[in-house]
Design an enzyme around this catalytic site. Sequence first.
Site, mmCIF file in Angstrom:
data_model
loop_
_atom_site.group_PDB
_atom_site.id
_atom_site.type_symbol
_atom_site.label_atom_id
_atom_site.label_comp_id
_atom_site.label_asym_id
_atom_site.label_seq_id
_atom_site.Cartn_x
_atom_site.Cartn_y
_atom_site.Cartn_z
ATOM 1 N N LYS A 190 -3.750 -12.148 -10.127
ATOM 2 C CA LYS A 190 -4.405 -12.577 -8.887
ATOM 3 C C LYS A 190 -5.371 -11.491 -8.431
ATOM 4 C CE LYS A 190 -3.881 -12.269 -4.568
ATOM 5 N NZ LYS A 190 -5.335 -12.155 -4.289
ATOM 6 N N GLY A 242 -3.162 -1.919 -4.378
ATOM 7 C CA GLY A 242 -3.737 -2.318 -3.090
ATOM 8 C C GLY A 242 -3.222 -1.400 -1.999
ATOM 9 N N SER A 243 -3.195 -1.911 -0.794
ATOM 10 C CA SER A 243 -2.852 -1.061 0.347
ATOM 11 C C SER A 243 -1.345 -0.817 0.442
ATOM 12 C CB SER A 243 -3.330 -1.727 1.631
ATOM 13 O OG SER A 243 -2.681 -2.973 1.773
ATOM 14 N N THR A 244 -0.990 0.255 1.114
ATOM 15 C CA THR A 244 0.426 0.568 1.347
ATOM 16 C C THR A 244 1.063 -0.512 2.228
ATOM 17 O OG1 THR A 244 0.044 2.907 1.012
ATOM 18 C CG2 THR A 244 1.968 2.332 2.328
ATOM 19 N N ARG A 245 0.271 -1.076 3.141
ATOM 20 C CA ARG A 245 0.806 -2.139 4.011
ATOM 21 C C ARG A 245 1.300 -3.325 3.175
ATOM 22 N NH1 ARG A 245 -0.930 -6.854 5.627
ATOM 23 N NH2 ARG A 245 -3.002 -6.618 4.734
ATOM 24 N N GLU A 265 0.883 0.572 -6.958
ATOM 25 C CA GLU A 265 -0.163 1.606 -6.801
ATOM 26 C C GLU A 265 -0.779 1.348 -5.444
ATOM 27 O OE1 GLU A 265 -0.561 3.880 -8.951
ATOM 28 O OE2 GLU A 265 0.353 3.041 -10.753
ATOM 29 N N CYS A 299 -9.220 4.638 -4.194
ATOM 30 C CA CYS A 299 -7.897 4.982 -3.652
ATOM 31 C C CYS A 299 -7.668 6.490 -3.712
ATOM 32 C CB CYS A 299 -6.815 4.262 -4.430
ATOM 33 S SG CYS A 299 -6.982 4.505 -6.193
ATOM 34 N N GLU A 397 -6.379 6.414 5.663
ATOM 35 C CA GLU A 397 -7.355 6.012 4.653
ATOM 36 C C GLU A 397 -8.504 5.239 5.317
ATOM 37 O OE1 GLU A 397 -5.889 3.107 1.817
ATOM 38 O OE2 GLU A 397 -6.875 4.232 0.233
HETATM 39 P P1 NAD Z 1 -5.031 -5.126 -0.028
HETATM 40 O O1 NAD Z 1 -3.678 -4.517 -0.057
HETATM 41 O O2 NAD Z 1 -5.513 -5.734 1.226
HETATM 42 O O3 NAD Z 1 -5.118 -6.289 -1.132
HETATM 43 C C1 NAD Z 1 -4.765 -6.047 -2.468
HETATM 44 C C2 NAD Z 1 -4.407 -7.369 -3.124
HETATM 45 O O4 NAD Z 1 -3.246 -7.895 -2.492
HETATM 46 C C3 NAD Z 1 -5.472 -8.450 -3.005
HETATM 47 O O5 NAD Z 1 -5.504 -9.196 -4.197
HETATM 48 C C4 NAD Z 1 -4.970 -9.289 -1.840
HETATM 49 O O6 NAD Z 1 -5.435 -10.622 -1.860
HETATM 50 C C5 NAD Z 1 -3.479 -9.225 -2.064
HETATM 51 N N1 NAD Z 1 -2.674 -9.458 -0.862
HETATM 52 C C6 NAD Z 1 -3.004 -9.243 0.425
HETATM 53 N N2 NAD Z 1 -1.943 -9.536 1.228
HETATM 54 C C7 NAD Z 1 -0.939 -9.933 0.409
HETATM 55 C C8 NAD Z 1 0.408 -10.344 0.631
HETATM 56 N N3 NAD Z 1 0.913 -10.407 1.852
HETATM 57 N N4 NAD Z 1 1.169 -10.653 -0.425
HETATM 58 C C9 NAD Z 1 0.671 -10.577 -1.688
HETATM 59 N N5 NAD Z 1 -0.590 -10.211 -1.959
HETATM 60 C C10 NAD Z 1 -1.392 -9.879 -0.922
HETATM 61 O O7 NAD Z 1 -6.019 -4.016 -0.584
HETATM 62 P P2 NAD Z 1 -7.601 -4.104 -0.759
HETATM 63 O O8 NAD Z 1 -8.234 -4.099 0.590
HETATM 64 O O9 NAD Z 1 -7.946 -5.200 -1.707
HETATM 65 O O10 NAD Z 1 -7.900 -2.732 -1.524
HETATM 66 C C11 NAD Z 1 -7.941 -1.521 -0.866
HETATM 67 C C12 NAD Z 1 -6.614 -0.811 -0.960
HETATM 68 O O11 NAD Z 1 -6.223 -0.702 -2.322
HETATM 69 C C13 NAD Z 1 -6.683 0.606 -0.447
HETATM 70 O O12 NAD Z 1 -5.546 0.878 0.339
HETATM 71 C C14 NAD Z 1 -6.653 1.457 -1.714
HETATM 72 O O13 NAD Z 1 -6.156 2.751 -1.559
HETATM 73 C C15 NAD Z 1 -5.796 0.635 -2.589
HETATM 74 N N6 NAD Z 1 -6.008 0.993 -3.997
HETATM 75 C C16 NAD Z 1 -5.041 1.725 -4.634
HETATM 76 C C17 NAD Z 1 -5.227 2.127 -5.956
HETATM 77 C C18 NAD Z 1 -4.185 2.928 -6.693
HETATM 78 O O14 NAD Z 1 -4.239 2.975 -7.929
HETATM 79 N N7 NAD Z 1 -3.226 3.554 -6.025
HETATM 80 C C19 NAD Z 1 -6.405 1.781 -6.629
HETATM 81 C C20 NAD Z 1 -7.364 1.025 -5.944
HETATM 82 C C21 NAD Z 1 -7.150 0.632 -4.621
#
Ligand code: NAD
Length: 494
Positions: A190, A242-245, A265, A299, A397
């Site tokens: 996804k 994605g995000s820590t949240r 990650e 990130c 961040e």
């Molecule tokens: P995000 O967490 O908002 O979204 C990431 C993914 O999760 C997307 O595909 C989104 O559609 C999906 N998503 C959102 N809410 C969800 C839920 N409740 N349940 C399941 N899936 C859900 O992050 P973003 O805005 O796309 O990317 C930015 C973040 O990603 C930053 O915090 C960045 O640090 C992090 N990031 C981390 C790494 C790493 O390797 N540690 C690499 C790149 C980005």
Amino acid sequence: MSGTDHPRTDWHRRATALAADGRAHIGGRRRDTGGRREPVVSPANGGQIAELGICAAADVDRAVAAARRVQPAWAARPDQERKEVLLRLADSLERHSEELALLETLDIGKPITQTTTVDLPGVIATFRYYAEAIDKCSGALPSTPPGATALVAREPLGVVAAIVPWNYPLEIASWKVAPALAAGNSVVLKPSEQSSLTALRMADLAADAGLPDGALNVVTGGAETGTALAAHMDVDVLAFTGSTRVARELLVASGRSNLKRLALEAGGKSSTLVFADADLTGAAEMAAAGAFYNQGQVCSATSRILVERPVLEEFTRALVKAAQAHRPTDPLGGGAGNGALISTAHTDSVQEWIRRGKADGELLDGGRRVEITGSDAYLEPAVITGLGADHPLHTEEVFGPVAVVHPFDTEDEAVHLANATRYGLAASLWTEDFRRVQRTAARLVAGTVSVNTVDALSVTTPFGGFKQSGFGRDLSLHAFDNYTALKTTWLQWG
Ligand code: NAD
């Protein structure tokens, strides 16, 4: 071919001719899905480039079922055959790399000079690396009592869901899809709803390369679609970037459903430490790259720059100068410089951080919004100083082109400041003193410590975080740990 080999007008002409299909890829082909359709707007120029079909829970069910059906047969294929399919996919990605690079640039706004020379080569190298690893990883014969032999083998876990972000859409997808498939799993990917187009094309190319139907599915949509995957009772592994949240929500979803294995990650707030004995010009240029590359949407961006006090002024002058190289420019123009941020809304939020930094400290340079080719998702890189070390710009961040500079007096203080966030993804260290490198690198709580460079990364080295940056590792042979379980077969013969 590099992004600079095409004149500006050529990329624009090709962009106008591009037709992107935003329908999900399930069970080996594109499908209309049950949810609504949403326009895909390019942050590079504000134009609509596709319509994204949003997957409803029933579409996710269909994708997981297709993945489940095919997985045992895919895993049972001889290693050599799985390897050949993945190598054919890598070759096909290479043949289509300009099309994919252009699609990525239009979808997320990053410069064509980077998608052609960094992102796509990275994706292709990742598929080749894991394809080649298939017949080179063997199990173990541990020591056992007389009369017994134990065989320890790695087995695929089954259906892997991969949920990925928008900042390196195809690269981060490949970090998960390639090792998962190589290990004999099937995948439901996804991508972010803001950056799905290249993942969908990759699935088309995978089907053409002979990957069996259902081994790689791409479901499109946002949080709702992701939630359906995370809660699914028939998904064995969830690999997330994605995000820590959101990572926190996935831990809960796993606990509430089938205890699916997680590799997370998550976010970061990483520091560059510049000691007085460093090559200050080199450090300033690379510190600017560490903070501003990819419009700062990395990130592991080293957006906190900690500088030993005696060289603070000299270094900061060099940093402000080096930031000029990251001023925004037309992403399809083929020149150096930054592209667009992911969206107007995200640019608004980064600009708000800059306002806050300016109000509480001093904005040394940049931070202005710029309009280019009809879009206002462009920002000059901002250098801010004069903030307390506990200011949110030092701990939260931003995910945009904003760097904060802060002095330190001792090595201990530098390490303490660098570690004083909830994250632990990366750090960069600049000094000529090798003993200091040893001492300091050992004390920095970060998954990657780059010494006299920034954000060092290779397909051969593990990438991931400590603390609230998550757990599990992408890249290198260690990534197989996310997608396999060890099985012991004990033979009692004596
Ligand atoms: P995000 O967490 O908002 O979204 C990431 C993914 O999760 C997307 O595909 C989104 O559609 C999906 N998503 C959102 N809410 C969800 C839920 N409740 N349940 C399941 N899936 C859900 O992050 P973003 O805005 O796309 O990317 C930015 C973040 O990603 C930053 O915090 C960045 O640090 C992090 N990031 C981390 C790494 C790493 O390797 N540690 C690499 C790149 C980005």
